[in-house]
Design a protein around this motif. Structure first.
Motif, PDB file in Angstrom:
ATOM      1  N   THR A  53      39.203  49.939  40.737  1.00  0.00           N
ATOM      2  CA  THR A  53      38.115  49.358  39.934  1.00  0.00           C
ATOM      3  C   THR A  53      37.653  48.037  40.525  1.00  0.00           C
ATOM      4  OG1 THR A  53      38.994  50.386  37.914  1.00  0.00           O
ATOM      5  CG2 THR A  53      37.453  48.560  37.626  1.00  0.00           C
ATOM      6  N   ASN A  54      38.606  47.190  40.906  1.00  0.00           N
ATOM      7  CA  ASN A  54      38.267  45.896  41.486  1.00  0.00           C
ATOM      8  C   ASN A  54      37.515  46.061  42.800  1.00  0.00           C
ATOM      9  OD1 ASN A  54      38.488  42.995  41.277  1.00  0.00           O
ATOM     10  ND2 ASN A  54      39.962  43.055  42.944  1.00  0.00           N
ATOM     11  N   MET A  55      37.927  47.059  43.593  1.00  0.00           N
ATOM     12  CA  MET A  55      37.256  47.304  44.870  1.00  0.00           C
ATOM     13  C   MET A  55      35.826  47.819  44.651  1.00  0.00           C
ATOM     14  SD  MET A  55      36.218  49.835  47.154  1.00  0.00           S
ATOM     15  CE  MET A  55      37.114  51.245  46.542  1.00  0.00           C
ATOM     16  N   LEU A  56      35.642  48.738  43.694  1.00  0.00           N
ATOM     17  CA  LEU A  56      34.312  49.293  43.426  1.00  0.00           C
ATOM     18  C   LEU A  56      33.377  48.238  42.835  1.00  0.00           C
ATOM     19  CD1 LEU A  56      35.271  52.795  41.958  1.00  0.00           C
ATOM     20  CD2 LEU A  56      34.319  52.304  44.215  1.00  0.00           C
ATOM     21  N   VAL A  57      33.883  47.464  41.885  1.00  0.00           N
ATOM     22  CA  VAL A  57      33.057  46.413  41.280  1.00  0.00           C
ATOM     23  C   VAL A  57      32.709  45.356  42.321  1.00  0.00           C
ATOM     24  CG1 VAL A  57      33.036  44.552  39.558  1.00  0.00           C
ATOM     25  CG2 VAL A  57      33.934  46.798  38.954  1.00  0.00           C
ATOM     26  N   GLY A  58      33.603  45.143  43.293  1.00  0.00           N
ATOM     27  CA  GLY A  58      33.327  44.173  44.349  1.00  0.00           C
ATOM     28  C   GLY A  58      32.106  44.517  45.173  1.00  0.00           C
ATOM     29  N   GLY A  59      31.723  45.804  45.191  1.00  0.00           N
ATOM     30  CA  GLY A  59      30.541  46.219  45.940  1.00  0.00           C
ATOM     31  C   GLY A  59      29.248  46.116  45.158  1.00  0.00           C
ATOM     32  N   VAL A  60      29.340  45.745  43.880  1.00  0.00           N
ATOM     33  CA  VAL A  60      28.145  45.600  43.046  1.00  0.00           C
ATOM     34  C   VAL A  60      27.546  44.212  43.257  1.00  0.00           C
ATOM     35  CG1 VAL A  60      27.262  45.647  40.678  1.00  0.00           C
ATOM     36  CG2 VAL A  60      29.114  47.190  41.346  1.00  0.00           C
ATOM     37  N   GLN A  61      26.209  44.150  43.271  1.00  0.00           N
ATOM     38  CA  GLN A  61      25.520  42.872  43.486  1.00  0.00           C
ATOM     39  C   GLN A  61      25.514  42.046  42.206  1.00  0.00           C
ATOM     40  OE1 GLN A  61      24.458  41.735  46.469  1.00  0.00           O
ATOM     41  NE2 GLN A  61      25.396  43.603  47.297  1.00  0.00           N
ATOM     42  N   LEU A  62      26.614  41.332  41.981  1.00  0.00           N
ATOM     43  CA  LEU A  62      26.759  40.462  40.823  1.00  0.00           C
ATOM     44  C   LEU A  62      27.462  39.182  41.259  1.00  0.00           C
ATOM     45  CD1 LEU A  62      28.052  42.959  38.072  1.00  0.00           C
ATOM     46  CD2 LEU A  62      25.808  41.859  38.118  1.00  0.00           C
ATOM     47  N   PRO A  63      27.292  38.087  40.518  1.00  0.00           N
ATOM     48  CA  PRO A  63      28.057  36.870  40.813  1.00  0.00           C
ATOM     49  C   PRO A  63      29.553  37.157  40.674  1.00  0.00           C
ATOM     50  CG  PRO A  63      26.244  36.396  39.317  1.00  0.00           C
ATOM     51  CD  PRO A  63      26.311  37.879  39.427  1.00  0.00           C
ATOM     52  N   PRO A  64      30.398  36.459  41.452  1.00  0.00           N
ATOM     53  CA  PRO A  64      31.840  36.709  41.402  1.00  0.00           C
ATOM     54  C   PRO A  64      32.435  36.646  40.000  1.00  0.00           C
ATOM     55  CG  PRO A  64      31.307  35.278  43.245  1.00  0.00           C
ATOM     56  CD  PRO A  64      30.042  35.441  42.457  1.00  0.00           C
ATOM     57  N   THR A  65      31.934  35.696  39.180  1.00  0.00           N
ATOM     58  CA  THR A  65      32.474  35.576  37.820  1.00  0.00           C
ATOM     59  C   THR A  65      32.197  36.822  37.004  1.00  0.00           C
ATOM     60  OG1 THR A  65      32.201  33.164  37.867  1.00  0.00           O
ATOM     61  CG2 THR A  65      32.422  34.204  35.707  1.00  0.00           C
ATOM     62  N   LEU A  66      30.993  37.356  37.097  1.00  0.00           N
ATOM     63  CA  LEU A  66      30.653  38.565  36.357  1.00  0.00           C
ATOM     64  C   LEU A  66      31.417  39.775  36.886  1.00  0.00           C
ATOM     65  CD1 LEU A  66      26.780  38.271  35.762  1.00  0.00           C
ATOM     66  CD2 LEU A  66      28.653  37.918  34.143  1.00  0.00           C
ATOM     67  N   LYS A  67      31.653  39.811  38.192  1.00  0.00           N
ATOM     68  CA  LYS A  67      32.449  40.902  38.753  1.00  0.00           C
ATOM     69  C   LYS A  67      33.854  40.904  38.154  1.00  0.00           C
ATOM     70  CE  LYS A  67      30.184  41.211  43.297  1.00  0.00           C
ATOM     71  NZ  LYS A  67      30.391  41.074  44.748  1.00  0.00           N
ATOM     72  N   GLY A  68      34.464  39.728  38.102  1.00  0.00           N
ATOM     73  CA  GLY A  68      35.807  39.631  37.532  1.00  0.00           C
ATOM     74  C   GLY A  68      35.832  39.996  36.064  1.00  0.00           C
ATOM     75  N   ALA A  69      34.806  39.542  35.327  1.00  0.00           N
ATOM     76  CA  ALA A  69      34.736  39.857  33.903  1.00  0.00           C
ATOM     77  C   ALA A  69      34.556  41.356  33.676  1.00  0.00           C
ATOM     78  CB  ALA A  69      33.588  39.083  33.252  1.00  0.00           C
ATOM     79  N   LEU A  70      33.721  41.983  34.497  1.00  0.00           N
ATOM     80  CA  LEU A  70      33.494  43.423  34.374  1.00  0.00           C
ATOM     81  C   LEU A  70      34.765  44.209  34.694  1.00  0.00           C
ATOM     82  CD1 LEU A  70      31.600  45.807  33.913  1.00  0.00           C
ATOM     83  CD2 LEU A  70      30.883  45.625  36.312  1.00  0.00           C
ATOM     84  N   THR A  71      35.451  43.798  35.759  1.00  0.00           N
ATOM     85  CA  THR A  71      36.705  44.465  36.132  1.00  0.00           C
ATOM     86  C   THR A  71      37.730  44.367  35.006  1.00  0.00           C
ATOM     87  OG1 THR A  71      36.372  43.995  38.481  1.00  0.00           O
ATOM     88  CG2 THR A  71      38.615  44.500  37.778  1.00  0.00           C
ATOM     89  N   GLY A  72      37.902  43.171  34.459  1.00  0.00           N
ATOM     90  CA  GLY A  72      38.875  42.977  33.380  1.00  0.00           C
ATOM     91  C   GLY A  72      38.539  43.767  32.139  1.00  0.00           C
ATOM     92  N   THR A  73      37.251  43.830  31.784  1.00  0.00           N
ATOM     93  CA  THR A  73      36.840  44.558  30.581  1.00  0.00           C
ATOM     94  C   THR A  73      37.062  46.053  30.738  1.00  0.00           C
ATOM     95  OG1 THR A  73      35.170  42.862  30.107  1.00  0.00           O
ATOM     96  CG2 THR A  73      34.930  44.983  29.000  1.00  0.00           C
ATOM     97  N   VAL A  74      36.637  46.603  31.878  1.00  0.00           N
ATOM     98  CA  VAL A  74      36.812  48.042  32.120  1.00  0.00           C
ATOM     99  C   VAL A  74      38.296  48.400  32.143  1.00  0.00           C
ATOM    100  CG1 VAL A  74      36.503  49.893  33.815  1.00  0.00           C
ATOM    101  CG2 VAL A  74      34.627  48.312  33.335  1.00  0.00           C
ATOM    102  N   PHE A  75      39.079  47.592  32.836  1.00  0.00           N
ATOM    103  CA  PHE A  75      40.510  47.874  32.963  1.00  0.00           C
ATOM    104  C   PHE A  75      41.206  47.826  31.607  1.00  0.00           C
ATOM    105  CE2 PHE A  75      44.865  46.238  33.470  1.00  0.00           C
ATOM    106  CZ  PHE A  75      45.407  47.276  34.216  1.00  0.00           C
ATOM    107  N   CYS A  76      40.957  46.779  30.834  1.00  0.00           N
ATOM    108  CA  CYS A  76      41.625  46.626  29.540  1.00  0.00           C
ATOM    109  C   CYS A  76      41.231  47.740  28.579  1.00  0.00           C
ATOM    110  CB  CYS A  76      41.294  45.267  28.930  1.00  0.00           C
ATOM    111  SG  CYS A  76      41.945  45.050  27.264  1.00  0.00           S
ATOM    112  N   THR A  77      39.934  48.008  28.478  1.00  0.00           N
ATOM    113  CA  THR A  77      39.462  49.013  27.525  1.00  0.00           C
ATOM    114  C   THR A  77      40.018  50.396  27.850  1.00  0.00           C
ATOM    115  OG1 THR A  77      37.414  47.741  27.247  1.00  0.00           O
ATOM    116  CG2 THR A  77      37.391  50.028  26.493  1.00  0.00           C
ATOM    117  N   THR A  78      40.166  50.677  29.135  1.00  0.00           N
ATOM    118  CA  THR A  78      40.647  51.997  29.550  1.00  0.00           C
ATOM    119  C   THR A  78      42.157  52.133  29.418  1.00  0.00           C
ATOM    120  OG1 THR A  78      38.830  52.094  31.162  1.00  0.00           O
ATOM    121  CG2 THR A  78      40.615  53.689  31.427  1.00  0.00           C
ATOM    122  N   THR A  79      42.896  51.089  29.731  1.00  0.00           N
ATOM    123  CA  THR A  79      44.358  51.223  29.844  1.00  0.00           C
ATOM    124  C   THR A  79      45.140  50.561  28.718  1.00  0.00           C
ATOM    125  OG1 THR A  79      44.592  49.195  31.186  1.00  0.00           O
ATOM    126  CG2 THR A  79      44.144  51.264  32.361  1.00  0.00           C
TER     127      THR A  79
END
Length: 300
Positions: free
Chosen positions: A76-102
């Protein structure tokens, strides 16, 4: 597309290796850490609750859950890293997806380590503090890794550089996200042993419950990152081989199918050899097995 597949496999392998290392360490330390985090027990009190039988039993849980969570986060972190977003939003998106799923897996594992009852209603318990923790972790990890790689890009490509950067990154991310983890521990307290806010949040207890978990994560993913280049090279070689020898793909698929079918057949034979609970004679059972499987392998 082929490069993406290689990167996904590399990220998953990093998580898988980290999962094995962390599972073995966590089987011993996680019940201790959770006792210190939620029960606010001292280290000596928490260690008294650990025994070899409990560790062996809990290892099955840590292996199973880690093999889902660790590779999933890394991919998830690797895939989100390829999205054109600021680093802070990338980290927030990764954390939200990971937590909600697992989170159901996380809470299942937590309750197993504490020998607490598990119901559907408590699988999403403490969602808000957990997602806060994972968002902070995702942001801190992305920023720390970028900073460390930027300090010495050449060293970052070596084995020692990969391990050191990942170890320091994960350690920093765990420490920075620890307040969210403490809040999660406060929310997960059993009602009959719930402590007040002032009693629960104390600096000594915070350091005690944070340090062990952070070191385990840092060591596990540090070791895991050493496997990534080797796995990516292996994937590249396999792709090159199968491109030249397409029949190899068919052979691998047939081999995998054979293994699945053979496994099912072995289970059927074991079940049949165990008896059906009726009063058939031994000769009758042997005849039934021979007719069913074409051999008497279960007698060997």
């Amino acid at each position: 597309m082929s490069d993406l597949v290689g990167r996904v496999v590399g990220a998953a392998s990093q998580g898988a290796v980290g999962a094995v290392v962390a599972a073995n360490l966590s089987a011993v330390t996680e019940p201790v850490v959770n006792a210190m985090l939620v029960k606010r027990a001292t280290l000596a009190e928490a260690l008294k609750e650990v025994d070899a039988q409990r560790v062996a039993k809990y290892l099955k849980t840590t292996l199973a859950t880690n093999f889902i969570k660790f590779p999933f986060f890394e991919v998830t972190n690797m895939l989100v890293g390829g999205v054109q977003l600021p680093p802070t939003l990338k980290g927030a998106l990764t954390g939200t997806v990971f937590c909600t799923t697992t989170l159901p897996i996380t809470n299942y594992r937590f309750r197993k380590s504490m020998d607490l009852p598990i119901t559907v209603s408590n699988l999403y318990q403490a969602y808000l503090p957990t997602v806060l923790r994972d968002i902070i972790y995702g942001i801190a990890r992305n920023k720390a890794m970028a900073f460390l790689v930027g300090l010495n890009p050449q060293r970052a490509g070596t084995n020692i550089g990969r391990f050191t950067n990942m170890f320091a990154t994960v350690l920093a991310a765990c420490v920075l996200s620890a307040p969210g983890n403490e809040l999660r521990g406060y929310c997960l307290q059993p009602a009959e042993r719930r402590q007040s806010f002032s009693d629960f949040f104390q600096p000594a207890k915070f350091v005690r419950s944070t340090s062990v978990g952070a070191v385990i994560m840092a060591i596990s993913l540090g070791v895991g990152t050493l496997a990534t280049p080797q796995v990516e090279r292996l994937v590249a070689r396999l792709k090159e081989y199968f491109a030249k020898n397409p029949i190899g793909i068919l052979l691998v698929m047939l081999f995998a199918l054979h293994q699945v079918l053979e496994g099912r057949r072995q289970k059927q034979m074991i079940k049949a050899c165990g008896g059906s609970g009726n009063e058939d004679s031994a000769d009758t059972k042997v005849q039934r097995l021979v007719l069913t499987f074409g051999s008497s392998e279960c007698l060997s």
